[in-house]
Design an enzyme around this catalytic site. Structure first.
Site, mmCIF file in Angstrom:
data_model
loop_
_atom_site.group_PDB
_atom_site.id
_atom_site.type_symbol
_atom_site.label_atom_id
_atom_site.label_comp_id
_atom_site.label_asym_id
_atom_site.label_seq_id
_atom_site.Cartn_x
_atom_site.Cartn_y
_atom_site.Cartn_z
ATOM 1 N N HIS A 159 41.700 87.346 43.721
ATOM 2 C CA HIS A 159 42.646 88.187 44.470
ATOM 3 C C HIS A 159 43.822 88.581 43.573
ATOM 4 C CE1 HIS A 159 45.322 89.345 47.862
ATOM 5 N NE2 HIS A 159 46.249 88.761 47.122
ATOM 6 N N GLU A 160 44.368 87.610 42.838
ATOM 7 C CA GLU A 160 45.502 87.895 41.952
ATOM 8 C C GLU A 160 45.094 88.851 40.827
ATOM 9 O OE1 GLU A 160 48.507 87.035 42.651
ATOM 10 O OE2 GLU A 160 47.893 85.833 44.385
ATOM 11 N N HIS A 189 45.150 92.401 41.972
ATOM 12 C CA HIS A 189 46.451 93.078 41.907
ATOM 13 C C HIS A 189 46.655 93.728 40.542
ATOM 14 C CE1 HIS A 189 48.101 92.104 45.765
ATOM 15 N NE2 HIS A 189 48.002 90.797 45.599
ATOM 16 N N GLU A 223 47.519 94.175 49.417
ATOM 17 C CA GLU A 223 46.870 92.896 49.702
ATOM 18 C C GLU A 223 45.421 93.103 50.150
ATOM 19 O OE1 GLU A 223 48.035 89.900 49.014
ATOM 20 O OE2 GLU A 223 49.801 90.906 48.188
ATOM 21 N N ASP A 275 42.204 91.736 48.159
ATOM 22 C CA ASP A 275 41.168 90.964 48.861
ATOM 23 C C ASP A 275 39.794 91.581 48.643
ATOM 24 O OD1 ASP A 275 42.917 89.082 49.854
ATOM 25 O OD2 ASP A 275 43.008 89.915 51.881
#
Length: 414
Positions: A276-277, A280, A354, A358
């Site tokens: 997930h990070e 980003h 977000e 995801d």
């Protein structure tokens, strides 16, 4: 417009802001007892859900008390010419604009921190302690305070002094130079915050060689993410709550895992969180947010430069000598409605990011480990599973757990 009209306009902004927050908190609290959504039934058992409800109610009441105290303190400061008194006191030490400003803000910030410290202490050592979150010792609490003050003096004071010096040298065009300074500072902090600031408060160490690190490095290589800096941080010395974050740019980019996260999650769940990070980064969210922040800062400084030229700004708070520091205080309050609007759109963008992160994790790794990790993290922090929709739009930078789970399930290829 007269100075008195502006004065009551400032009071109205403060009161309206408090009322809006109070109403939103009230609406949100009405949902505390809502049944758990079917998709989240496995997050809490009955006893845990009752505990989460008690935690939410306690935090809500405490938030109302602290907000009320802050409002009354601000109103008293305005009605009893507090800014004028502090300004005169600062001028009794020096006539230099930079010196006056530093003393002025130093007095206000120190007094404010001293008055609010009992609330912070109660929150940490009574509320968080009662619900099993606090791991901090009083010595750590007060050392954090001292370190925070030192950083405010060195970094905050230094940046403020530089901007005031620029203002004194350039006057009406100062905002352009200040914008450049703030931009450089923001980029620098974005790159080196984890290396320079975090160690002041926490111990960091490279993630040990082992199965978890191998899984992380394998995933990073698989998605073409050059990751050499994987660190753990001793978050457990303050709280049981877990976290992970991505920081830095270029060669300075790193992923930091709280030790509580490593203890709470399985390896596959940790890799999913990191996916997930990485999402980003891959989706350019960090650069996008940085650029938007720089643009908003530029507009804000331009508006600030227009207000500084108006003597009525100082007169509104009872100060006879117009100055950069008084203008900064008044502008900060007048800008609140604009800040609320920009904050609303930035939060909406953040929630969109977000979802995208995801989805990236689900596409490049797996959805289920991310879902289970989100559920565990929500459970361990006694998160609110049923917030009011409008409260979410106004206050949440992340979608709710239910929204994230539904999005992941919807976008998972079976």
């Amino acid at each position: 417009m007269t100075s008195q009209t502006l004065f009551y306009g400032i009071i109205a902004i403060l009161v309206i802001g408090y009322v809006v927050d109070f109403v939103m908190g009230y609406l949100n609290a009405k949902h505390f007892n809502d049944p758990i959504p079917e998709a989240l039934k496995d997050v809490y058992n009955e006893e845990e859900y009752l505990k989460s409800q008690a935690y939410k109610r306690t935090k809500d009441r405490f938030g109302t008390y602290t907000a009320t105290f802050s409002l009354l303190l601000m109103l008293a400061f305005f009605f009893f010419d507090g800014f004028a008194i502090v300004d005169q006191w600062a001028r009794s030490f020096t006539d230099h604009p930079i010196g006056v400003a530093l003393i002025f803000f130093g007095i206000i910030m120190l007094a404010s921190d001293i008055l609010t410290t009992p609330f912070s202490y109660y929150n940490t050592f009574v509320i968080e302690e009662k619900f099993g979150f606090n791991k901090m010792k009083p010595i750590t609490f007060f050392m954090d305070k001292l370190k925070g003050w030192a950083m405010s003096i060195v970094i905050g004071g230094g940046l403020l002094a530089l901007i005031i010096w620029i203002y004194e040298a350039t006057q009406h065009t100062f905002w352009l130079y200040a914008w450049g300074v703030v931009t450089v500072f923001s980029v620098f902090m974005n790159m080196f915050y984890a290396r320079l600031i975090v160690p002041i408060f926490n111990k960091q160490a490279p993630l040990e060689i082992g199965e978890l690190r191998s899984k992380i490095e394998h995933y990073a290589k698989q998605v073409g993410f050059n990751l050499t800096h994987i660190f753990t941080i001793d978050g457990s010395k303050r709280s049981t709550k877990a976290n992970a974050y991505f920081s830095g740019l270029g060669r300075e980019k790193r992923i930091t895992l709280y030790d509580t996260l490593i203890n709470d999650l399985e390896d596959t769940e940790i890799v999913a969180v990191l996916a997930h990070e990485v999402g980003h980064y891959k989706r350019k969210h960090i650069i996008t947010n940085l650029l938007l922040s720089v643009m908003i800062t530029g507009v804000t400084l331009w508006l600030f430069s227009l207000c500084l030229a108006q003597p009525i700004i100082a007169e509104a708070v009872g100060v006879t000598t117009p100055s950069f520091h008084v203008g900064m205080v008044v502008f900060g309050i007048l800008y609140t409605p604009i800040s609320a609007v920009t904050g609303f759109f930035m939060s909406a963008l953040s929630r969109k990011h977000e979802y995208e992160a995801d989805n990236y994790a689900a596409e490049t790794y797996e959805a289920e480990p991310l879902i289970s990790s989100l559920k565990k993290l929500s459970k361990n922090s006694l998160s609110n599973l049923t917030p009011h929709p409008l409260y979410v739009k106004l206050n949440y930078s992340h979608p709710t757990l239910l929204q994230r789970v539904e999005n992941l399930r919807k976008n998972t290829v079976v």
